[in-house]
Design a protein around this motif. Structure first.
Motif, mmCIF file in Angstrom:
data_model
loop_
_atom_site.group_PDB
_atom_site.id
_atom_site.type_symbol
_atom_site.label_atom_id
_atom_site.label_comp_id
_atom_site.label_asym_id
_atom_site.label_seq_id
_atom_site.Cartn_x
_atom_site.Cartn_y
_atom_site.Cartn_z
ATOM 1 N N THR A 123 -41.372 -11.959 -0.235
ATOM 2 C CA THR A 123 -41.563 -11.848 -1.635
ATOM 3 C C THR A 123 -42.902 -12.552 -1.862
ATOM 4 O OG1 THR A 123 -40.519 -13.851 -2.577
ATOM 5 C CG2 THR A 123 -39.205 -12.132 -2.086
ATOM 6 N N GLU A 124 -43.477 -12.340 -3.222
ATOM 7 C CA GLU A 124 -44.777 -13.004 -3.475
ATOM 8 C C GLU A 124 -44.461 -14.376 -3.862
ATOM 9 O OE1 GLU A 124 -46.345 -10.356 -6.431
ATOM 10 O OE2 GLU A 124 -46.676 -8.620 -5.085
ATOM 11 N N LYS A 125 -43.410 -14.956 -3.816
ATOM 12 C CA LYS A 125 -43.150 -16.415 -4.412
ATOM 13 C C LYS A 125 -43.722 -17.304 -3.162
ATOM 14 C CE LYS A 125 -40.302 -14.967 -7.503
ATOM 15 N NZ LYS A 125 -40.667 -15.083 -9.132
ATOM 16 N N ARG A 126 -44.275 -18.340 -3.718
ATOM 17 C CA ARG A 126 -44.715 -19.323 -3.028
ATOM 18 C C ARG A 126 -43.632 -20.308 -2.261
ATOM 19 N NH1 ARG A 126 -49.802 -21.426 -1.975
ATOM 20 N NH2 ARG A 126 -50.155 -23.471 -1.332
ATOM 21 N N ILE A 127 -43.262 -20.382 -1.143
ATOM 22 C CA ILE A 127 -41.987 -20.986 -0.562
ATOM 23 C C ILE A 127 -42.382 -22.130 -0.090
ATOM 24 C CG2 ILE A 127 -40.319 -20.696 0.988
ATOM 25 C CD1 ILE A 127 -40.259 -18.677 -1.227
ATOM 26 N N VAL A 128 -41.882 -23.320 -0.370
ATOM 27 C CA VAL A 128 -42.048 -24.782 -0.034
ATOM 28 C C VAL A 128 -40.833 -25.392 0.420
ATOM 29 C CG1 VAL A 128 -42.783 -26.946 -0.434
ATOM 30 C CG2 VAL A 128 -43.793 -25.118 -1.582
ATOM 31 N N TRP A 129 -40.983 -25.921 1.886
ATOM 32 C CA TRP A 129 -39.865 -26.324 2.212
ATOM 33 C C TRP A 129 -39.845 -27.742 2.591
ATOM 34 C CZ3 TRP A 129 -37.109 -23.467 7.267
ATOM 35 C CH2 TRP A 129 -35.680 -23.906 7.423
ATOM 36 N N THR A 130 -38.957 -28.732 2.145
ATOM 37 C CA THR A 130 -39.197 -30.259 2.376
ATOM 38 C C THR A 130 -37.908 -30.410 3.458
ATOM 39 O OG1 THR A 130 -39.930 -31.077 0.248
ATOM 40 C CG2 THR A 130 -38.423 -32.409 1.651
ATOM 41 N N LEU A 131 -38.493 -30.703 4.772
ATOM 42 C CA LEU A 131 -37.620 -31.101 5.735
ATOM 43 C C LEU A 131 -36.811 -32.598 5.596
ATOM 44 C CD1 LEU A 131 -39.846 -29.718 8.750
ATOM 45 C CD2 LEU A 131 -38.521 -28.623 6.557
ATOM 46 N N HIS A 132 -35.579 -32.491 5.705
ATOM 47 C CA HIS A 132 -34.740 -33.800 5.569
ATOM 48 C C HIS A 132 -34.178 -34.268 6.946
ATOM 49 C CE1 HIS A 132 -34.767 -34.152 1.070
ATOM 50 N NE2 HIS A 132 -34.920 -32.896 1.116
ATOM 51 N N ASP A 133 -34.318 -33.369 7.841
ATOM 52 C CA ASP A 133 -34.023 -33.633 9.260
ATOM 53 C C ASP A 133 -34.720 -32.526 10.399
ATOM 54 O OD1 ASP A 133 -32.567 -31.194 9.424
ATOM 55 O OD2 ASP A 133 -30.800 -32.315 8.645
ATOM 56 N N MET A 134 -34.577 -32.493 11.600
ATOM 57 C CA MET A 134 -35.197 -31.742 12.449
ATOM 58 C C MET A 134 -34.694 -30.311 12.569
ATOM 59 S SD MET A 134 -35.457 -34.324 15.726
ATOM 60 C CE MET A 134 -36.630 -33.140 16.591
ATOM 61 N N TRP A 135 -33.673 -29.739 11.795
ATOM 62 C CA TRP A 135 -33.075 -28.477 12.108
ATOM 63 C C TRP A 135 -34.029 -27.306 11.835
ATOM 64 C CZ3 TRP A 135 -32.199 -24.162 9.235
ATOM 65 C CH2 TRP A 135 -31.316 -23.292 9.434
ATOM 66 N N PRO A 136 -35.083 -27.515 10.821
ATOM 67 C CA PRO A 136 -36.110 -26.363 10.817
ATOM 68 C C PRO A 136 -36.610 -25.901 12.040
ATOM 69 C CG PRO A 136 -35.710 -27.591 8.730
ATOM 70 C CD PRO A 136 -35.066 -28.593 9.765
ATOM 71 N N PHE A 137 -37.022 -26.838 12.996
ATOM 72 C CA PHE A 137 -37.660 -26.680 14.087
ATOM 73 C C PHE A 137 -37.105 -26.822 15.440
ATOM 74 C CE2 PHE A 137 -39.276 -30.848 12.430
ATOM 75 C CZ PHE A 137 -38.974 -31.633 13.598
ATOM 76 N N THR A 138 -35.835 -26.909 15.370
ATOM 77 C CA THR A 138 -34.942 -26.821 16.623
ATOM 78 C C THR A 138 -33.979 -25.627 16.632
ATOM 79 O OG1 THR A 138 -32.713 -28.040 15.611
ATOM 80 C CG2 THR A 138 -34.651 -29.536 16.262
ATOM 81 N N GLY A 139 -33.125 -25.493 17.591
ATOM 82 C CA GLY A 139 -32.208 -24.377 17.665
ATOM 83 C C GLY A 139 -31.321 -24.612 16.492
ATOM 84 N N ILE A 140 -30.270 -25.530 16.674
ATOM 85 C CA ILE A 140 -29.196 -25.620 15.861
ATOM 86 C C ILE A 140 -28.808 -27.014 15.606
ATOM 87 C CG2 ILE A 140 -27.827 -23.489 16.984
ATOM 88 C CD1 ILE A 140 -26.267 -25.122 18.786
ATOM 89 N N CYS A 141 -29.566 -28.169 16.212
ATOM 90 C CA CYS A 141 -29.085 -29.484 15.813
ATOM 91 C C CYS A 141 -30.021 -30.137 14.568
ATOM 92 C CB CYS A 141 -29.224 -30.206 16.999
ATOM 93 S SG CYS A 141 -31.136 -30.636 17.561
ATOM 94 N N HIS A 142 -29.425 -31.069 14.099
ATOM 95 C CA HIS A 142 -30.352 -31.657 12.988
ATOM 96 C C HIS A 142 -31.042 -32.829 13.465
ATOM 97 C CE1 HIS A 142 -28.485 -29.491 9.586
ATOM 98 N NE2 HIS A 142 -27.313 -29.455 10.475
ATOM 99 N N HIS A 143 -30.562 -33.590 14.706
ATOM 100 C CA HIS A 143 -31.245 -34.700 15.226
ATOM 101 C C HIS A 143 -31.339 -34.384 16.685
ATOM 102 C CE1 HIS A 143 -31.580 -36.680 11.508
ATOM 103 N NE2 HIS A 143 -30.122 -36.489 11.271
ATOM 104 N N ALA A 144 -32.400 -34.185 17.253
ATOM 105 C CA ALA A 144 -32.583 -33.879 18.704
ATOM 106 C C ALA A 144 -32.582 -35.074 19.632
ATOM 107 C CB ALA A 144 -34.103 -33.236 19.089
ATOM 108 N N ASP A 145 -32.414 -36.477 19.192
ATOM 109 C CA ASP A 145 -32.379 -37.630 19.954
ATOM 110 C C ASP A 145 -33.251 -37.637 20.941
ATOM 111 O OD1 ASP A 145 -31.467 -40.097 20.344
ATOM 112 O OD2 ASP A 145 -29.461 -39.284 21.284
ATOM 113 N N THR A 146 -32.942 -37.579 22.184
ATOM 114 C CA THR A 146 -34.045 -37.712 23.273
ATOM 115 C C THR A 146 -34.152 -36.493 23.995
ATOM 116 O OG1 THR A 146 -32.076 -38.013 24.903
ATOM 117 C CG2 THR A 146 -33.234 -39.998 23.778
ATOM 118 N N CYS A 147 -33.576 -35.082 23.405
ATOM 119 C CA CYS A 147 -33.623 -33.835 23.969
ATOM 120 C C CYS A 147 -34.931 -33.278 23.416
ATOM 121 C CB CYS A 147 -32.750 -33.049 23.566
ATOM 122 S SG CYS A 147 -32.687 -31.271 24.017
ATOM 123 N N GLY A 148 -35.728 -32.662 24.434
ATOM 124 C CA GLY A 148 -36.955 -32.022 24.096
ATOM 125 C C GLY A 148 -37.079 -30.560 24.246
#
Length: 416
Positions: A123-148
């Protein structure tokens, strides 16, 4: 400017509290803001429920069922992972149509699917996303801990019963990549620590990434009469009081075992903090205190999870110290709230905590997972002859970093 904030819950958990506070901060500074949630908890007219509560509940159940089936029937770590497969189409809502900016927060557990996110980006809306954990850039976890693995494409996920190269984490990683490619995301993190991780993430390559702390009403959260607060709570005035709070105290990542073991050591090994009948003894108050009552020889004053902000303020004002042995965290609201009330904090040097606490100035940062250093931090602050200086420094830092006016100003720059 019209802003629509989106979060799964209205006020439970750190993300819900942060989103609701930003809602009110925007309103206080003259902007039209609303918040859409799957789980509404108050009658605030600016907080909207999804068009169909039944559909939202169905999305939650179907997504959890899908996790169990994909994990070959195992319910282990059921809520530690999210595949983003089910959610509501926000485009059909009047609030979305009216908004200039759609500001996402924590959108898991059936609130917004990855498919739905991709549709918003088209859409033409401006989409802002505040991240409160790691989930937006991992596969399925919220905290990757020591996993890279999130630095590649996930797969072989440690949280799955039967990991493989093309398991649920890999599939979800690929779906995120496809969804994000459908438009432009403006990313905000609540801490510099999370921002640094986000800048390394292949999934967020090319995104604008900003670090903006959560806002706090520092006129509400401020130092008060400690004696009066303790009288309201029924706590003796002469006790040295430690406060421990967590949304889910049974979560190992919150570090409740460190609080219990630290209390055991302090009351059995330190004559100055003997506990029990000693006038200046140590005591524990807060969520989780009831589980430690039988294992430590010191008074405990248990509370269930506190959602009433006035009561929470009383606890901060009554306490001498907030103990925060979290093993992984972003920018905890409780730390900012305590410091605004003039209560120093002892925590591990992890995540966003070093950004919040200035070691030996307004609190104490213990070496990660070091019980002796955590105990030393508690003793160091409580018995300091200049305790009042720690308290005053904590208050100053909170006002400088988390005031509504400063946070809103920085968000407006992101909103464009």
């Amino acid at each position: 400017m019209k802003v629509l904030l989106v979060n799964t819950k209205e006020g439970a958990g750190g993300a819900g509290i942060a989103a609701r506070r930003l809602l009110h901060a925007l309103q206080h500074h003259g902007h039209e803001a609303q918040m859409m949630v799957r789980l509404r908890e108050t009658d605030d007219p600016a907080v909207l429920s999804l068009p169909s509560a039944m559909w939202g509940r169905t999305c939650f159940i179907m997504e959890r069922l899908g996790v169990v089936l994909r994990n070959r029937g195992s319910r282990q770590r059921l809520f530690a992972i999210d595949p983003g497969t089910w959610g509501t189409d926000l485009r059909c809502t009047e609030a979305f149509r009216r908004a200039d900016v759609v500001h996402l927060h924590w959108i898991n557990q059936g609130m917004l699917s990855l498919k739905g996110l991709g549709q918003l980006l088209e859409t033409e809306k401006r989409i802002v996303w505040t991240l409160h954990d790691m989930w937006p850039f991992t596969g399925i976890c919220h905290h990757a801990d020591t996993c890279g693995r999130w630095l590649e494409n996930c797969g072989e996920c440690r949280l799955l019963q039967h990991p493989s190269a093309h398991d649920l984490s890999y599939d979800t990683f690929c779906r995120k990549r496809d969804a994000y490619a459908r438009g432009r995301l403006h990313i905000v993190t609540c801490s510099d620590w999370l921002a640094n991780l986000a800048r390394q993430a292949p999934l967020l390559a090319g995104c604008d990434i900003h670090s903006i702390p959560n806002p706090l009403d520092t006129d509400f959260y401020q130092p008060g009469d400690k004696l009066a607060a303790r009288q309201r709570l029924g706590i003796p005035s002469e006790t040295r009081l430690l406060l421990f709070v967590a949304y889910k105290v049974t979560d190992e990542m919150k570090g409740s075992s460190y609080v219990r073991r630290a209390m055991e050591q302090l009351v059995t090994q330190d004559a100055d903090l003997r506990g029990g009948s000693a006038p200046q003894g140590i005591a524990l108050v807060g969520h989780g205190a009831e589980t430690m009552a039988q294992s430590i020889p010191a008074p405990t004053y248990p509370y269930e999870y506190v959602s009433n902000e006035a009561l929470m303020r009383d606890l901060y004002q009554a306490a001498d110290l907030l103990v925060m042995p979290t093993l992984m965290d972003n920018l905890p609201n409780t730390v900012a709230e305590a410091m605004a009330c003039g209560t120093p904090v002892v925590a591990f040097r992890i995540g966003g905590l070093p950004q919040m606490i200035r070691h030996d100035e307004d609190g104490y940062l213990a070496d990660y997972k070091s019980l002796p250093d955590f105990v030393e931090g508690i003793r160091h602050i409580l018995l300091a002859p200049h305790y009042d200086a720690y308290s005053q420094a904590a208050r100053r830092h909170a006002v400088e970093a988390y005031s509504e006016a400063e946070v809103v100003r920085r968000y407006l720059e992101v909103y464009g």
